[in-house]
Each structure stands twice: as C-alpha cells, then as structure tokens.
Design a protein around this motif. Structure first.
Motif, PDB file in Angstrom:
ATOM      1  N   TYR A 173     -13.843 -16.169   3.763  1.00  0.00           N
ATOM      2  CA  TYR A 173     -12.561 -16.204   4.484  1.00  0.00           C
ATOM      3  C   TYR A 173     -12.105 -17.655   4.463  1.00  0.00           C
ATOM      4  O   TYR A 173     -12.833 -18.532   4.923  1.00  0.00           O
ATOM      5  CB  TYR A 173     -12.800 -15.717   5.913  1.00  0.00           C
ATOM      6  N   SER A 174     -10.934 -17.884   3.880  1.00  0.00           N
ATOM      7  CA  SER A 174     -10.533 -19.269   3.662  1.00  0.00           C
ATOM      8  C   SER A 174      -9.029 -19.452   3.700  1.00  0.00           C
ATOM      9  O   SER A 174      -8.266 -18.530   3.430  1.00  0.00           O
ATOM     10  CB  SER A 174     -11.058 -19.732   2.303  1.00  0.00           C
ATOM     11  N   ARG A 200     -15.997 -24.545   3.599  1.00  0.00           N
ATOM     12  CA  ARG A 200     -16.802 -23.889   4.645  1.00  0.00           C
ATOM     13  C   ARG A 200     -16.312 -22.463   4.898  1.00  0.00           C
ATOM     14  O   ARG A 200     -15.867 -22.125   6.004  1.00  0.00           O
ATOM     15  CB  ARG A 200     -16.751 -24.705   5.946  1.00  0.00           C
ATOM     16  N   LEU A 206     -18.168 -19.597   9.407  1.00  0.00           N
ATOM     17  CA  LEU A 206     -17.103 -19.099  10.279  1.00  0.00           C
ATOM     18  C   LEU A 206     -17.621 -18.716  11.660  1.00  0.00           C
ATOM     19  O   LEU A 206     -16.925 -18.899  12.661  1.00  0.00           O
ATOM     20  CB  LEU A 206     -16.368 -17.932   9.613  1.00  0.00           C
ATOM     21  N   PHE A 209     -17.909 -21.847  13.639  1.00  0.00           N
ATOM     22  CA  PHE A 209     -16.624 -22.344  14.168  1.00  0.00           C
ATOM     23  C   PHE A 209     -16.080 -21.476  15.298  1.00  0.00           C
ATOM     24  O   PHE A 209     -15.080 -21.822  15.922  1.00  0.00           O
ATOM     25  CB  PHE A 209     -15.557 -22.369  13.061  1.00  0.00           C
ATOM     26  N   VAL A 211     -14.787 -18.513  14.712  1.00  0.00           N
ATOM     27  CA  VAL A 211     -13.693 -17.717  14.145  1.00  0.00           C
ATOM     28  C   VAL A 211     -14.100 -16.241  14.061  1.00  0.00           C
ATOM     29  O   VAL A 211     -13.270 -15.347  14.209  1.00  0.00           O
ATOM     30  CB  VAL A 211     -13.291 -18.267  12.750  1.00  0.00           C
TER      31      VAL A 211
ATOM     32  N   LEU B  92     -14.584 -30.088   9.327  1.00  0.00           N
ATOM     33  CA  LEU B  92     -15.372 -29.605   8.192  1.00  0.00           C
ATOM     34  C   LEU B  92     -16.163 -30.718   7.516  1.00  0.00           C
ATOM     35  O   LEU B  92     -16.902 -30.465   6.588  1.00  0.00           O
ATOM     36  CB  LEU B  92     -14.437 -28.983   7.131  1.00  0.00           C
ATOM     37  N   GLY B 176      -9.609 -26.447   6.683  1.00  0.00           N
ATOM     38  CA  GLY B 176     -10.095 -25.116   6.315  1.00  0.00           C
ATOM     39  C   GLY B 176      -9.582 -23.989   7.188  1.00  0.00           C
ATOM     40  O   GLY B 176      -8.406 -23.936   7.562  1.00  0.00           O
ATOM     41  N   ILE B 177     -10.494 -23.093   7.522  1.00  0.00           N
ATOM     42  CA  ILE B 177     -10.151 -21.881   8.262  1.00  0.00           C
ATOM     43  C   ILE B 177      -9.550 -22.203   9.631  1.00  0.00           C
ATOM     44  O   ILE B 177      -8.734 -21.447  10.159  1.00  0.00           O
ATOM     45  CB  ILE B 177     -11.408 -20.986   8.412  1.00  0.00           C
ATOM     46  N   LEU B 178      -9.920 -23.357  10.187  1.00  0.00           N
ATOM     47  CA  LEU B 178      -9.377 -23.707  11.511  1.00  0.00           C
ATOM     48  C   LEU B 178      -7.882 -23.983  11.433  1.00  0.00           C
ATOM     49  O   LEU B 178      -7.143 -23.740  12.387  1.00  0.00           O
ATOM     50  CB  LEU B 178     -10.131 -24.896  12.106  1.00  0.00           C
ATOM     51  N   LEU B 180      -5.912 -22.310   9.377  1.00  0.00           N
ATOM     52  CA  LEU B 180      -5.345 -20.959   9.315  1.00  0.00           C
ATOM     53  C   LEU B 180      -5.236 -20.357  10.719  1.00  0.00           C
ATOM     54  O   LEU B 180      -4.253 -19.703  11.063  1.00  0.00           O
ATOM     55  CB  LEU B 180      -6.220 -20.069   8.419  1.00  0.00           C
ATOM     56  N   MET B 181      -6.246 -20.629  11.543  1.00  0.00           N
ATOM     57  CA  MET B 181      -6.271 -20.075  12.900  1.00  0.00           C
ATOM     58  C   MET B 181      -5.144 -20.627  13.779  1.00  0.00           C
ATOM     59  O   MET B 181      -4.779 -20.018  14.783  1.00  0.00           O
ATOM     60  CB  MET B 181      -7.625 -20.337  13.564  1.00  0.00           C
TER      61      MET B 181
END
Lengths: 261, 292
Positions: A173-174, A200, A206, A209, A211, B92, B176-178, B180-181
């Motif tokens: 998931y990225s 990551r 994830l 974090f 998430v 990250l 990164g994904i953070l 996106l959040m």
C-alpha cells in the motif's frame, strides 16, 4: 516455518503476481448469495468495481471490491482493476445503500491505481475519489477494508477509509508505485528496488505507522480466518452507537501524521 | 504504419510547457526585468508585483507565494497566522528528504508548504489557508495535512467560513503512506465542518494535481479557479506516457474543468477579493429572512 518474502520489492512483485487471488476469489470463498449490481446512475458501468449485497456466515452485508481479472480477456474486461470515475461513483452509490439498509460495508482493495486517461480526467477522477473520502468518513455503518494485493495511492484510498483496515501479508500500500517514485524523484528507473524499500509499503511498515490494524498471513486457511475475523469485527462494530463509531473513525485518521511539531 | 507507430508507441517528445494554457513562467532576464512566458513581453518585476503577478499585457497568471497571496486578498492588517510552528518530520527516514526540506525552507523562507490563519475580507471574518508553490511545489505531507485539518477544526469551533487556495504537485512521496492518509484526514475535517452548515470556498491555482485534487480541492461548496491554471488528478506527462498519445490543447486547464462541470467560476486574481467578499455575504446572510 514457511518461507516468507523478505525484500519490499519481492512483496511488490508478489502483490502483482498473476496467480494471486483477486477480489472475486475472496467473495466466492467467504461470502454466499453475492449479487453483483451495476452502474453509477450518472454515466455508466465500470467492471473494475465488483460490488453488491452478499452474506457472510448467513448475515447480510455490502461488498465493494476492485477486481483485476484473472486471464487476459478477463483482465481487459475489468480494466486491470483500475477504476474510472464511474467506478468510484458506482462504489459510492452502493456505500450509501449500505448505510441506508444498515448493512456493514466490506471493501476489497486491489489496484495499481485509479485509471489515468483523458476520459477519467474529463469525468472528474479527482472529484470522484474526493467524494468517496468525505462519504466514507461519515458513513453511518461499520466499514472494514482489506488490502488483498496492490494498494495504489488515491485509487485504493477511495475504498480504504474504514473503521478497520487490514492487509494480507504480501499486499502493499503506497502513495506512489516504486517505478513512479524512482523515475520522478531520482530520474532513474534502475532505482525501483530502492524506492520500494524507501517507501515503506509493506504490511509490517503500515502497521507500525498505525495505518492498518492487522496482517493476515498467506497460508492455508486464510479465507476462513479472514471470514471469521470479519464476522467478529462487524458484530463488535455493530454494537457501537453510530456517533461513537464515527468519532473513532475520525480520530483514527486525525492522529496520523499529527505527532509533529 | 508510420501513423500507427507515432500514435501508439512513440513517447511524446514535445514538452507540455509549450502547450497553450499550460503553466507559463515569468522568466528572469536580469534582476529587474522579466519576460512573460506566454506573450513574451518584457516586464519590470516591480510592475508585475504591483499587478498581483499577473502579466499586464496578456493576463497570464504567474505563481504567487502564499504570503503575497494572503496580503493581496485580506483586509489590510487583519491576518493573524495560525499553527505556524507545525513542521514536517522525516517519518520514513527517506533518502535525501532531510536535505530537500532544508533547501525548501531556506529558499522559501517558509517552514512548510501551506500558510494558515484568520483574517477579514471586506470586513467579514474568515479562516484561510494558502498553499505555497515555492515550497516543494505545494506538496502535501503530514504537516500540510495537519495544518489544514486544524484550520477546519478551528473554523468549526469559531463558526467561520473557510477560504482555501490550492497549488500542489500532489502528495509528498517522501512521507509515503502518511502523505496519502492526509487526504482522508483533511476530508474528514472538511466533512465535519460542512455538516455544521459552514461555507468552504476553494480557489484552484496553477497547478493543482494529484492527492490535493482528489481531496480538499474538490470538496468545496463553491470552487473557483484562476485563468489557465492546470488542474487534474493525474499529471499530463503521466497521462501521455500511459496512453501514448498527445493530449488535446487546453486539456486540464481551468477552462476545461469549467466546461466539464467541476469548477463554478473562473476568476481573475485581481477580481478575487471582490468576488470572495460577495460570496461570503451571499452565503452568510440567510438570517435576513427571519428578521423580515
């Protein structure tokens, strides 16, 4: 002990692998009475989204999945799991149905990303995703999203704002694909593996974090284990007052990236 | 055969910047003089600054820093900054990100890519945010998401309308994904704010793309855009590489989005203060009916 994939790039390849079960396989293995519904009532039908009511251990729910397809012909029919705006609007319509009929919502996410093309822009891909985000944030029914393969950026997030987000062991998931990251940031496609590591994007990262909450190992009995966990979790979430459910959902996202000064 | 080859398999080799309607720059000739990237007129930089960075000859809208933008739109002396100390970390531990942040801070004089605060426009109070093209092209990481989410929460508590100016290359991939959040986080805050019956006006400026387009840029009650601004989900280069064909003229411009129904009005920067003042009054005076 079974062999576990170690490098992030191995995970990316596993998540994209042709032999991997797609949303349909999860629906067939875990649910009964699945009745796929079509169309967004605005523009058209988008087969990248496979969705409709079904039963989990006898109890009804709404399932919305991003379906990549299994063989070449099927993949083309499902546009390789990349939804157009009408796909997100079709999912939006069924999410609102879930709320109306008090059905828990299960989202199965597997996409390299929202479709990128002229028609998608003309019909407001950004607006379609944004509307899913605001809607899911306030949807008055329990929502669980499971990332079963690829979680490609906004196109995945549009089905992954949920009370619980879970991942399969080898799902990724990225915010961007490793290829995209290497080419945009380092102008060097050879750095794709390094990008996969730096981003990551593994399930363990994830969870670290905050998430996602839970990782399901890819081993025999996966479907039964996942179905059991879904039943238990939907039952638990269904007992909450709606206001508490929504407050907890808001706070879960509110705290991501808030620990900065 | 050659047409087939050209259309389908050859990568585009003409840079998009040459397209009409795509972003132009005021190109520095020396410290004092600039050349308009669209009409090629020579302009004095002071003359451009006095005209809100809009070319007085052809009307091209150049990039405008967040603070200049705010200063040009609010009542003089009314701006009070909020959440100024919220800054990005490096969650990250992403290669090269620390140095890149340092450079962006040094060059822009800002700590992050958005400036938030409260102010007045034509004497009406509001909360506002303005993204900054000079800071990593307004890319959205955790700090940007946090500041904008806090602003909507503040405005909800104070019952103030929100005015936003977007400019962004999208989510900041180094977080990164953070990053996106942040799309989900801000969308949640916008929803709560909207449910309280409060007004959100967003002005889309050049360029507004990616994760910002797919979240708070497209969640306003009234969506305005600056002339010629590039607005889209996927960037034009990515689309061209995916579909292997040139994009039509004017694709993804503010004018294109207006025609497709995703923007309410295109408003010249020099007319925005008047326009926004009027909207704040129109949407903020429903009580007039009760008073008879």
């Amino acid at each position: 002990m079974e062999k576990r994939l170690s490098s992030p790039w191995d995970r990316v390849q596993a998540a994209r692998s042709a032999g991997r079960p797609t949303a349909r396989a999860f629906i067939e293995a875990m649910l009964t009475d699945f009745t796929p519904l079509c169309g967004d009532r605005r523009f058209g039908e988008d087969s990248a989204v496979l969705a409709g009511p079904a039963r989990l251990h006898g109890k009804p729910l709404m399932v919305v999945g991003l379906e990549k397809g299994v063989d070449t012909k099927d993949k083309i029919a499902h546009n390789f799991g990349s939804a157009q705006p009408e796909g997100y609007r079709k999912s939006l319509r069924l999410m609102k149905q879930a709320e109306k009929f008090r059905l828990p919502l299960l989202c199965l996410v597997d996409t390299s990303g929202a479709y990128c093309g002229i028609g998608a822009e003309e019909r407001g891909q950004g607006q379609a995703i944004a509307e899913n985000l605001t809607t899911l944030m306030g949807l008055q029914t329990p929502v669980v999203s499971v990332l079963i393969g690829e979680g490609g950026s906004g196109g995945a997030l549009a089905l992954a704002v949920a009370d619980r987000v879970w991942m399969l062991e080898n799902a990724v998931y990225s915010v961007i694909s490793p290829e995209g990251c290497a080419s945009i940031l380092w102008k060097d496609p050879a750095k794709t593996r390094e990008a996969a590591k730096s981003l990551r994007l593994t399930a363990e990262d994830l969870r670290g974090f905050g998430v996602i909450e839970r990782i399901f190992p890819e081993e025999p009995g996966l479907f039964a284990q996942l179905a059991g966990a879904l039943e238990e979790t939907f039952a638990e979430l269904s007992r909450l007052e709606t206001a508490d459910l929504l407050e907890a959902r808001y706070l879960k996202y509110r705290k991501l990236g808030a620990g900065i000064t | 055969m050659s047409i087939f080859k050209k259309g389908l398999f050859k990568r585009p080799n003409v840079p998009l910047e040459s397209q009409e309607g795509a972003p132009e720059a005021a190109l520095p000739e020396d410290g004092l003089w600039l050349r308009c990237g669209r009409c090629k007129s020579m302009l004095l930089s002071a003359e451009l600054a006095q005209n809100a960075q809009v070319c007085p000859k052809c009307g091209a809208h150049f990039h405008l820093g967040a603070r200049q933008r705010i200063a040009g739109i609010v009542d003089q002396g009314s701006f009070q900054e909020l959440f100024a100390d919220v800054a990005a970390g490096d969650p990250l531990d992403f290669p090269g990100y620390g140095a890149k942040l340092e450079k962006a801070r040094r060059q822009s004089g800002e700590i992050e890519a958005v400036v938030c605060g409260r102010a007045r426009i034509q004497d009406r109070p509001l909360a506002l945010f303005a993204m900054d093209p000079g800071f990593m092209m307004g890319s959205m990481g955790c700090a940007v998401g946090e500041k904008i989410a806090r602003l909507f929460e503040f405005a909800l508590e104070q019952r103030l309308p929100v005015l936003g100016f977007t400019v962004s290359g999208g989510a900041r991939m180094q977080e990164g994904i953070l990053s996106l959040m942040q799309m989900a986080k801000v969308s949640g805050a916008v929803r709560r704010f909207g449910e309280a019956g409060l007004l959100y006006v967003c002005v889309l400026t050049d360029p507004t793309t990616g994760g910002v387009t797919a979240s708070f840029a497209m969640e306003a009650d009234v969506t305005l855009a600056e002339p010629g601004a590039l607005i889209g989900f996927a960037g034009p280069r990515v689309i061209e590489q995916t579909i292997r064909q040139r994009l039509p003229q004017g694709f993804q411009t503010a004018e294109f989005l207006l025609e497709k129904g995703f923007v309410d009005r295109i408003v010249d920067r020099r007319a925005q203060r008047e326009e926004i003042g009027r909207l704040l009054r129109l949407y903020g005076e429903a009580d007039a009916w009760k008073k008879g």
